[in-house]
Write an enzyme that holds these catalytic residues in place. Structure first.
Site, PDB file in Angstrom:
ATOM      1  N   ASN A 173     -13.126  79.710 -29.004  1.00 56.28           N
ATOM      2  CA  ASN A 173     -13.990  79.391 -30.481  1.00 56.28           C
ATOM      3  C   ASN A 173     -13.732  78.004 -30.683  1.00 56.28           C
ATOM      4  O   ASN A 173     -13.248  77.370 -30.932  1.00 56.28           O
ATOM      5  CB  ASN A 173     -13.056  80.282 -31.132  1.00 56.28           C
ATOM      6  CG  ASN A 173     -14.170  80.490 -32.321  1.00 56.28           C
ATOM      7  OD1 ASN A 173     -14.429  80.075 -33.002  1.00 56.28           O
ATOM      8  ND2 ASN A 173     -12.700  80.999 -33.368  1.00 56.28           N
ATOM      9  N   TRP A 174     -15.490  77.193 -30.729  1.00 57.62           N
ATOM     10  CA  TRP A 174     -16.175  76.406 -31.244  1.00 57.62           C
ATOM     11  C   TRP A 174     -15.674  75.723 -32.704  1.00 57.62           C
ATOM     12  O   TRP A 174     -15.969  75.453 -32.770  1.00 57.62           O
ATOM     13  CB  TRP A 174     -17.043  75.656 -30.532  1.00 57.62           C
ATOM     14  CG  TRP A 174     -16.452  75.212 -28.339  1.00 57.62           C
ATOM     15  CD1 TRP A 174     -15.566  75.998 -28.285  1.00 57.62           C
ATOM     16  CD2 TRP A 174     -17.751  74.362 -27.269  1.00 57.62           C
ATOM     17  NE1 TRP A 174     -15.724  75.130 -27.025  1.00 57.62           N
ATOM     18  CE2 TRP A 174     -16.185  74.754 -27.016  1.00 57.62           C
ATOM     19  CE3 TRP A 174     -18.819  74.535 -27.899  1.00 57.62           C
ATOM     20  CZ2 TRP A 174     -17.231  74.280 -25.407  1.00 57.62           C
ATOM     21  CZ3 TRP A 174     -19.395  74.589 -26.597  1.00 57.62           C
ATOM     22  CH2 TRP A 174     -18.720  73.581 -25.311  1.00 57.62           C
ATOM     23  N   LYS A 175     -15.778  77.033 -33.470  1.00 56.96           N
ATOM     24  CA  LYS A 175     -16.330  77.138 -34.808  1.00 56.96           C
ATOM     25  C   LYS A 175     -17.666  76.207 -35.218  1.00 56.96           C
ATOM     26  O   LYS A 175     -18.491  76.495 -34.052  1.00 56.96           O
ATOM     27  CB  LYS A 175     -14.895  76.970 -35.377  1.00 56.96           C
ATOM     28  CG  LYS A 175     -13.823  76.935 -35.019  1.00 56.96           C
ATOM     29  CD  LYS A 175     -12.554  77.384 -35.685  1.00 56.96           C
ATOM     30  CE  LYS A 175     -11.458  78.428 -35.208  1.00 56.96           C
ATOM     31  NZ  LYS A 175      -9.782  78.322 -36.182  1.00 56.96           N
TER      32      LYS A 175
ATOM     33  N   HIS B 292     -13.730  87.061 -38.613  1.00 53.07           N
ATOM     34  CA  HIS B 292     -12.469  86.015 -38.324  1.00 53.07           C
ATOM     35  C   HIS B 292     -12.059  85.418 -39.642  1.00 53.07           C
ATOM     36  O   HIS B 292     -12.628  86.170 -40.740  1.00 53.07           O
ATOM     37  CB  HIS B 292     -12.392  84.911 -37.670  1.00 53.07           C
ATOM     38  CG  HIS B 292     -12.533  83.745 -37.355  1.00 53.07           C
ATOM     39  ND1 HIS B 292     -11.494  82.554 -38.040  1.00 53.07           N
ATOM     40  CD2 HIS B 292     -11.197  83.700 -36.098  1.00 53.07           C
ATOM     41  CE1 HIS B 292     -10.786  81.973 -37.817  1.00 53.07           C
ATOM     42  NE2 HIS B 292     -11.055  82.053 -36.105  1.00 53.07           N
TER      43      HIS B 292
ATOM     44  N   GLU C  97     -11.682  83.141 -41.025  1.00 49.90           N
ATOM     45  CA  GLU C  97     -12.799  81.706 -41.326  1.00 49.90           C
ATOM     46  C   GLU C  97     -14.268  83.082 -42.084  1.00 49.90           C
ATOM     47  O   GLU C  97     -14.331  81.931 -42.745  1.00 49.90           O
ATOM     48  CB  GLU C  97     -12.603  80.634 -40.097  1.00 49.90           C
ATOM     49  CG  GLU C  97     -11.294  80.256 -40.352  1.00 49.90           C
ATOM     50  CD  GLU C  97     -11.097  78.829 -39.025  1.00 49.90           C
ATOM     51  OE1 GLU C  97     -12.794  78.783 -38.304  1.00 49.90           O
ATOM     52  OE2 GLU C  97     -10.252  78.638 -38.845  1.00 49.90           O
TER      53      GLU C  97
ATOM     54  N   GLU D 237      -4.528  87.428 -34.833  1.00 55.76           N
ATOM     55  CA  GLU D 237      -4.430  86.036 -35.629  1.00 55.76           C
ATOM     56  C   GLU D 237      -4.185  86.063 -36.868  1.00 55.76           C
ATOM     57  O   GLU D 237      -4.432  85.497 -37.688  1.00 55.76           O
ATOM     58  CB  GLU D 237      -5.727  84.979 -35.130  1.00 55.76           C
ATOM     59  CG  GLU D 237      -7.229  85.294 -34.256  1.00 55.76           C
ATOM     60  CD  GLU D 237      -7.701  83.973 -33.794  1.00 55.76           C
ATOM     61  OE1 GLU D 237      -7.704  83.728 -32.820  1.00 55.76           O
ATOM     62  OE2 GLU D 237      -8.276  83.475 -35.318  1.00 55.76           O
TER      63      GLU D 237
ATOM     64  N   GLY E 137      -4.207  76.564 -36.414  1.00 54.26           N
ATOM     65  CA  GLY E 137      -4.874  75.200 -36.396  1.00 54.26           C
ATOM     66  C   GLY E 137      -3.539  74.723 -37.524  1.00 54.26           C
ATOM     67  O   GLY E 137      -3.872  73.462 -37.558  1.00 54.26           O
TER      68      GLY E 137
ATOM     69  N   SER F 275      -3.512  78.214 -32.647  1.00 50.02           N
ATOM     70  CA  SER F 275      -2.072  76.819 -31.887  1.00 50.02           C
ATOM     71  C   SER F 275      -1.921  77.604 -30.730  1.00 50.02           C
ATOM     72  O   SER F 275      -0.586  77.087 -30.414  1.00 50.02           O
ATOM     73  CB  SER F 275      -1.053  76.966 -33.070  1.00 50.02           C
ATOM     74  OG  SER F 275      -1.796  76.492 -34.089  1.00 50.02           O
TER      75      SER F 275
ATOM     76  N   GLY G  64      -8.961  77.800 -30.472  1.00 56.93           N
ATOM     77  CA  GLY G  64      -9.829  77.076 -31.333  1.00 56.93           C
ATOM     78  C   GLY G  64      -9.901  75.687 -30.984  1.00 56.93           C
ATOM     79  O   GLY G  64      -9.909  75.284 -29.936  1.00 56.93           O
ATOM     80  N   GLY G  65      -8.891  75.201 -31.672  1.00 62.90           N
ATOM     81  CA  GLY G  65      -9.337  73.447 -31.207  1.00 62.90           C
ATOM     82  C   GLY G  65      -8.696  72.980 -29.998  1.00 62.90           C
ATOM     83  O   GLY G  65      -9.707  72.303 -29.873  1.00 62.90           O
TER      84      GLY G  65
HETATM   85  P1  PGA Z   1      -6.436  77.490 -33.519  1.00 64.26           P
HETATM   86  O1  PGA Z   1      -7.418  78.605 -33.989  1.00 64.26           O
HETATM   87  O2  PGA Z   1      -6.433  77.378 -32.092  1.00 64.26           O
HETATM   88  O3  PGA Z   1      -7.367  76.462 -33.487  1.00 64.26           O
HETATM   89  O4  PGA Z   1      -5.259  77.564 -33.824  1.00 64.26           O
HETATM   90  C1  PGA Z   1      -7.918  79.830 -33.121  1.00 64.26           C
HETATM   91  C2  PGA Z   1      -8.235  80.384 -33.965  1.00 64.26           C
HETATM   92  O5  PGA Z   1      -8.685  80.957 -35.447  1.00 64.26           O
HETATM   93  O6  PGA Z   1      -9.733  81.270 -32.596  1.00 64.26           O
END
Ligand code: PGA
Length: 254
Positions: A10-12, A93, A95, A165, A171, A211, A232-233
């Site tokens: 997930n590149w956000k 998500h 976010e 999640e 993150g 994470s 994500g990251g």
């Molecule tokens: P993260 O994000 O791996 O950076 O913790 C995961 C996500 O929000 O899908």
């Protein structure tokens, strides 16, 4: 489960065309890791370009509007992301739920629109830290799922994944214990089978997200009912992302 582990980046809100070289590198590496299903959800602006580059990986969107078309400035429909090359969409998500005030009812409307448009869906759920501290995380997550999922899937179970999640793990470099991940995934599985029956409910993949890194992926992916990871990251470079995919493949003893 017999399905291959599903590792989704997930590149956000990250990535311009300069990131296409990472997408190419991810795609090339994925051709060597056939035990794992690898996918990337770039921002809308890169869906078409990543889709054109990709031979092995699936490309997805990070959201879509519940409607089909019309006066919704700034929004993008499920059919539009499918037309751009998306095979799946991430919905609900945290976010989006927190940053854009999305309710589970809205997420459900998006999910129904996405299935209607022929997309696969990764539906996210997860509790805030205070809920985890009060021990009410399972009720919280199952309530989210209850309200975000349609009543029946009409054999669309294979097109749905759920991503657990925990918000406090996203993150932050913090993760739940393996026991806590296992307990939540087991509850989600029980819920899905009760809601949709054995046939659909047992097919839905349950991913863990929050994470996930190359150094913890293997142990997390070995937990029962963890069918993959939403990353994500660590999905922003081919190097770290494909080390997670490699760890997923090693955990598969076929
Ligand atoms: P993260 O994000 O791996 O950076 O913790 C995961 C996500 O929000 O899908």
């Amino acid at each position: 489960m017999s399905l291959r582990p599903y590792i989704v980046g997930n590149w956000k809100m990250n990535g311009t065309r300069a990131m296409l070289s990472e997408a190419r590198a991810i795609d090339r590496a994925a051709q060597r890791y056939m035990k794992v299903e690898v996918a990337v959800a770039p921002p809308y602006t890169l869906i078409h370009a990543v889709h054109r580059e990709a031979e092995q990986i699936a490309v997805g969107a990070q959201d879509c509007h519940p409607g089909t078309d019309g006066p919704h400035t700034g929004d993008v429909s499920a059919a539009m992301v499918a037309d751009a090359g998306a095979k799946f969409v991430i919905l609900g998500h945290s976010e989006r739920r927190e940053g854009h005030g999305e309710s589970s009812e809205e997420v459900r409307a998006k999910l129904e629109a996405a299935i209607e448009a022929g997309l696969e869906v990764i539906l996210c759920c997860g509790e805030p830290e205070k809920t985890r501290k009060s021990g009410e995380q399972e009720e919280y997550v199952l309530d989210q799922l209850r309200a975000s999922l349609p009543d029946t899937l009409d054999q669309a179970g294979e097109r749905l994944s759920v991503a657990y999640e925990p918000i406090w793990a996203i993150g932050t470099g913090r993760t739940p214990t393996l026991g806590d991940i296992g307990a939540m995934h087991a509850s989600i599985r029980t819920f899905l089978v009760e809601r949709f029956g054995e046939q659909d409910g047992s097919q839905i993949r349950i991913l863990y997200g929050g994470s996930v890194k190359p150094d913890n992926a293997r142990e997390i992916l070995a937990v029962a009912e963890v069918g993959g990871a939403l990353v994500g990251g660590a999905s922003l470079t081919a190097d770290s992302f494909m080390n997670i995919a490699l760890a997923a493949g090693e955990g598969d003893d076929q």
